[in-house]
Design a protein around this motif. Structure first.
Motif, short mmCIF file in Angstrom:
data_model
loop_
_atom_site.label_atom_id
_atom_site.label_comp_id
_atom_site.label_asym_id
_atom_site.label_seq_id
_atom_site.Cartn_x
_atom_site.Cartn_y
_atom_site.Cartn_z
N LYS A 160 0.77 -0.92 -0.21
CA LYS A 160 -0.05 -0.14 0.17
C LYS A 160 0.80 1.31 -0.08
O LYS A 160 0.49 2.17 -0.83
N GLU A 161 1.90 1.36 0.60
CA GLU A 161 2.87 2.33 0.77
C GLU A 161 3.36 2.98 -0.62
O GLU A 161 3.40 3.97 -0.97
N GLU A 162 3.80 1.71 -1.31
CA GLU A 162 4.24 2.18 -2.68
C GLU A 162 3.15 2.60 -3.48
O GLU A 162 3.52 3.80 -4.48
N ILE A 163 1.99 2.34 -3.50
CA ILE A 163 0.91 2.61 -4.38
C ILE A 163 0.56 4.15 -3.77
O ILE A 163 0.13 5.00 -4.64
N ASP A 164 0.58 4.44 -2.50
CA ASP A 164 0.26 5.75 -1.75
C ASP A 164 1.22 6.86 -2.16
O ASP A 164 0.94 7.84 -2.51
N LEU A 165 2.51 6.42 -2.39
CA LEU A 165 3.49 7.44 -3.01
C LEU A 165 3.42 7.66 -4.06
O LEU A 165 3.23 8.82 -4.79
N PHE A 166 2.69 6.75 -5.05
CA PHE A 166 2.53 6.89 -6.63
C PHE A 166 1.35 8.06 -6.71
O PHE A 166 1.37 9.02 -7.44
N LYS A 167 0.16 7.80 -5.85
CA LYS A 167 -0.91 8.31 -5.76
C LYS A 167 -0.55 10.11 -5.41
O LYS A 167 -1.07 10.95 -6.10
N ILE A 168 0.12 10.01 -4.66
CA ILE A 168 0.62 11.42 -4.03
C ILE A 168 1.25 12.29 -5.10
O ILE A 168 1.07 13.29 -5.69
N LEU A 169 1.96 11.58 -5.88
CA LEU A 169 2.92 12.28 -7.10
C LEU A 169 1.88 12.59 -8.17
O LEU A 169 1.91 13.64 -8.58
N LEU A 170 0.88 11.80 -8.37
CA LEU A 170 -0.11 12.13 -9.12
C LEU A 170 -0.94 13.37 -8.80
O LEU A 170 -1.30 14.29 -9.33
N CYS A 171 -1.26 13.24 -7.73
CA CYS A 171 -2.01 14.43 -7.03
C CYS A 171 -1.32 15.58 -7.21
O CYS A 171 -1.97 16.98 -7.43
N LEU A 172 -0.16 15.86 -6.80
CA LEU A 172 0.94 17.04 -6.95
C LEU A 172 0.95 17.48 -8.40
O LEU A 172 0.92 18.54 -8.72
N ARG A 173 0.97 16.48 -9.15
CA ARG A 173 0.90 16.83 -10.55
C ARG A 173 -0.44 17.58 -11.18
O ARG A 173 -0.13 18.68 -11.73
N GLU A 174 -1.54 17.05 -10.43
CA GLU A 174 -2.81 17.59 -10.93
C GLU A 174 -3.26 18.66 -9.96
O GLU A 174 -4.30 19.39 -10.25
N LYS A 175 -2.31 18.98 -8.99
CA LYS A 175 -2.49 20.30 -7.94
C LYS A 175 -3.75 19.81 -7.28
O LYS A 175 -4.81 20.81 -6.89
N ASP A 176 -4.13 18.56 -7.30
CA ASP A 176 -5.20 17.90 -6.43
C ASP A 176 -4.80 17.87 -4.95
O ASP A 176 -4.28 16.88 -4.42
N PHE A 177 -4.64 19.07 -4.29
CA PHE A 177 -4.04 18.94 -2.83
C PHE A 177 -5.08 18.43 -1.77
O PHE A 177 -4.47 18.07 -1.13
N ARG A 178 -6.41 18.41 -2.09
CA ARG A 178 -7.20 17.93 -1.07
C ARG A 178 -7.17 16.42 -1.10
O ARG A 178 -6.84 15.83 -0.10
N HIS A 179 -6.87 15.77 -2.35
CA HIS A 179 -6.85 14.16 -2.16
C HIS A 179 -5.61 14.03 -1.60
O HIS A 179 -5.14 12.87 -0.87
N ALA A 180 -4.35 14.67 -1.93
CA ALA A 180 -3.03 14.32 -1.42
C ALA A 180 -2.91 14.55 0.10
O ALA A 180 -2.22 13.59 0.68
N PHE A 181 -3.77 15.52 0.50
CA PHE A 181 -3.73 15.56 1.98
C PHE A 181 -4.51 14.49 2.81
O PHE A 181 -4.06 13.77 3.79
N GLU A 182 -5.56 13.95 1.82
CA GLU A 182 -6.14 12.79 2.64
C GLU A 182 -5.26 11.53 2.62
O GLU A 182 -5.59 10.91 3.55
N ILE A 183 -4.77 11.39 1.40
CA ILE A 183 -3.49 10.31 1.64
C ILE A 183 -2.49 10.40 2.70
O ILE A 183 -2.34 9.51 3.36
N LEU A 184 -1.87 11.38 2.85
CA LEU A 184 -0.87 11.74 3.63
C LEU A 184 -1.30 12.02 5.04
O LEU A 184 -0.95 11.29 5.80
N GLU A 185 -2.59 12.08 5.34
CA GLU A 185 -3.08 12.13 6.63
C GLU A 185 -3.53 10.76 7.14
O GLU A 185 -3.08 10.41 8.10
N ALA A 186 -3.98 9.90 6.14
CA ALA A 186 -4.27 8.58 6.41
C ALA A 186 -2.88 7.76 6.69
O ALA A 186 -2.94 6.99 7.77
N THR A 187 -2.01 8.19 6.03
CA THR A 187 -0.67 7.33 6.06
C THR A 187 -0.13 7.64 7.47
O THR A 187 0.67 6.95 7.86
N GLU A 188 -0.34 8.90 7.95
CA GLU A 188 0.37 9.47 9.16
C GLU A 188 0.03 8.55 10.17
O GLU A 188 0.60 8.51 11.36
N LYS A 189 -1.13 8.00 10.17
CA LYS A 189 -1.56 7.09 11.25
C LYS A 189 -1.04 5.69 11.30
O LYS A 189 -1.09 4.79 12.26
#
Length: 376
Positions: A206-235
């Motif tokens: 899951k960690e590798e896939i989440d890192l990939f998703k975050i990169l996509l979010c940053l490219r699309e400036k989809d900061f809301r979704h990036a925050f959701e992934i990062l916040e969930a991962t923080e736990k």
């Protein structure tokens, strides 16, 4: 001998003793050290330390003269020598390396060697991995998939691309690579969705896939979704999983800079400083230096920002992990685009041209796309 460069105040720790330098002296010594025991022409030194200026050879000579005086105390460890009619060389005196071990057939020793390779991978020491993977050094058989993944990370993309590994085992690494060099974000999303539909990622963490998703979010400036992934991962990601903790904290910093949330950026910079003090993982550290440089550009500290960006590429180059250099180039382009800093833009563009040319990225991107299409 221990040599540690601290770009924040242009100081160098040599065997525990601090040497204070001026900015250009620091950059010159760092470049010489990174190319230790190698003769460098004045032209090479000018390009490395004064890339956007037009100083004379005399500029190099003057800086070498001052640097040589300051290094006098440590000349038994570091000696700055003149190469007559050519340039200069920093001789770095080191202890002799150990010879090959005689017990390479021992199964316990082989497992210890594999563990050692994994540890060097974690710390981002690609040069050490290259030595360890040489059968002339240890004489052991390394798992074929591990060898191929290491080749991919170090830039031998064609070997991984054309390997007999099942596509399911190649899908995510190749998609990650493709996403760093493909400008069409819709194409990346298309392949990602199709691969998910075909359940090609079910063996991936899951960690590798989440890192990939975050990169996509940053490219699309989809900061809301990036925050959701990062916040969930923080736990779920803690210092008990240092191999992922550092990368996710670096992604938090990228998110903060993208959002221009400077309080969060400062908190993450402090967090990462503490992390690297205990875990000096060079791939994450190289990415961190890039982001920290962009942060300082936003804070109107141009010289420090440009120096950090330049140093980040030096660190990443030493790791021998090309994939992370490509990620750094991509993220730098995303986050510094509105700064209009000519020096930073030129450093990033030059590195991009160098990497794309050296590793034939454009032709390989087409081959990856062809492979993706053939599978779908």
């Amino acid at each position: 001998m221990s040599v540690v460069f601290n770009i924040s105040d242009y100081s160098v720790m040599i065997d525990g003793e601090e040497l204070k330098l001026l900015r250009k002296e620091f950059l010159l010594l760092e470049y010489l050290y990174q190319n230790g025991n190698k003769a460098l022409s004045r032209h090479q030194l000018l390009d490395a330390v004064w890339p956007l200026q037009v100083p004379s050879d005399r500029t190099v000579d003057d800086h070498v003269y001052r640097l040589r005086k300051k290094l006098k105390k440590w000349e038994n460890a570091l000696k700055l020598e003149t190469v007559k009619g050519f340039g200069y060389k920093l001789t770095v005196f080191q202890q002799k390396e150990f010879m090959s071990f005689p017990f390479v057939e021992d199964q316990e020793f082989q497992q210890l060697t594999i563990n050692l390779i994994s540890k060097y991978h974690l710390f981002g020491h690609g040069e050490a991995i290259e030595e360890l993977l040489s059968k002339h050094i240890f004489g052991i058989e390394i798992d074929e998939k591990l060898l191929l993944v290491m080749k991919l990370l170090r830039g031998d993309i064609k070997a991984f691309l054309n390997s007999p590994l099942p596509f399911k085992e190649k899908a995510l690494p190749l998609l990650f690579l493709y996403s760093t060099v493909e400008e069409d974000i819709d194409a990346i999303n298309y392949y990602y969705r199709r691969f998910e539909d075909k359940q090609l990622f079910e063996n991936e963490g899951k960690e590798e896939i989440d890192l990939f998703k975050i990169l996509l979010c940053l490219r699309e400036k989809d900061f809301r979704h990036a925050f959701e992934i990062l916040e969930a991962t923080e736990k779920t990601i803690s210092l008990d999983v240092p191999g992922f903790y550092g990368f996710f904290q670096v992604n938090w910093l990228a998110y903060a800079i993208g959002r221009k949330d400077w309080k969060l950026a400062e908190d993450k910079i402090k967090c990462l400083h503490a992390f690297f003090k205990d875990k000096p993982y060079q791939r994450e550290y190289g990415l961190f230096l890039m982001l920290k440089g962009i942060y300082f550009l936003h804070q109107k500290k141009k010289s420090l920002g440009v120096d950090l960006i330049s140093q980040s590429f030096h660190v990443l180059e030493k790791t021998k992990f090309v994939m992370h250099t490509l990620i750094s180039i991509l993220v730098a382009g995303l986050l510094q685009g509105d700064l209009h800093c000519k020096e930073a833009e030129e450093i990033i563009l030059l590195k991009k041209d160098e990497v794309f040319d050296k590793y034939q990225i454009i032709p390989l991107k087409k081959q990856i796309k062809t492979l993706f299409d053939s599978v779908l």
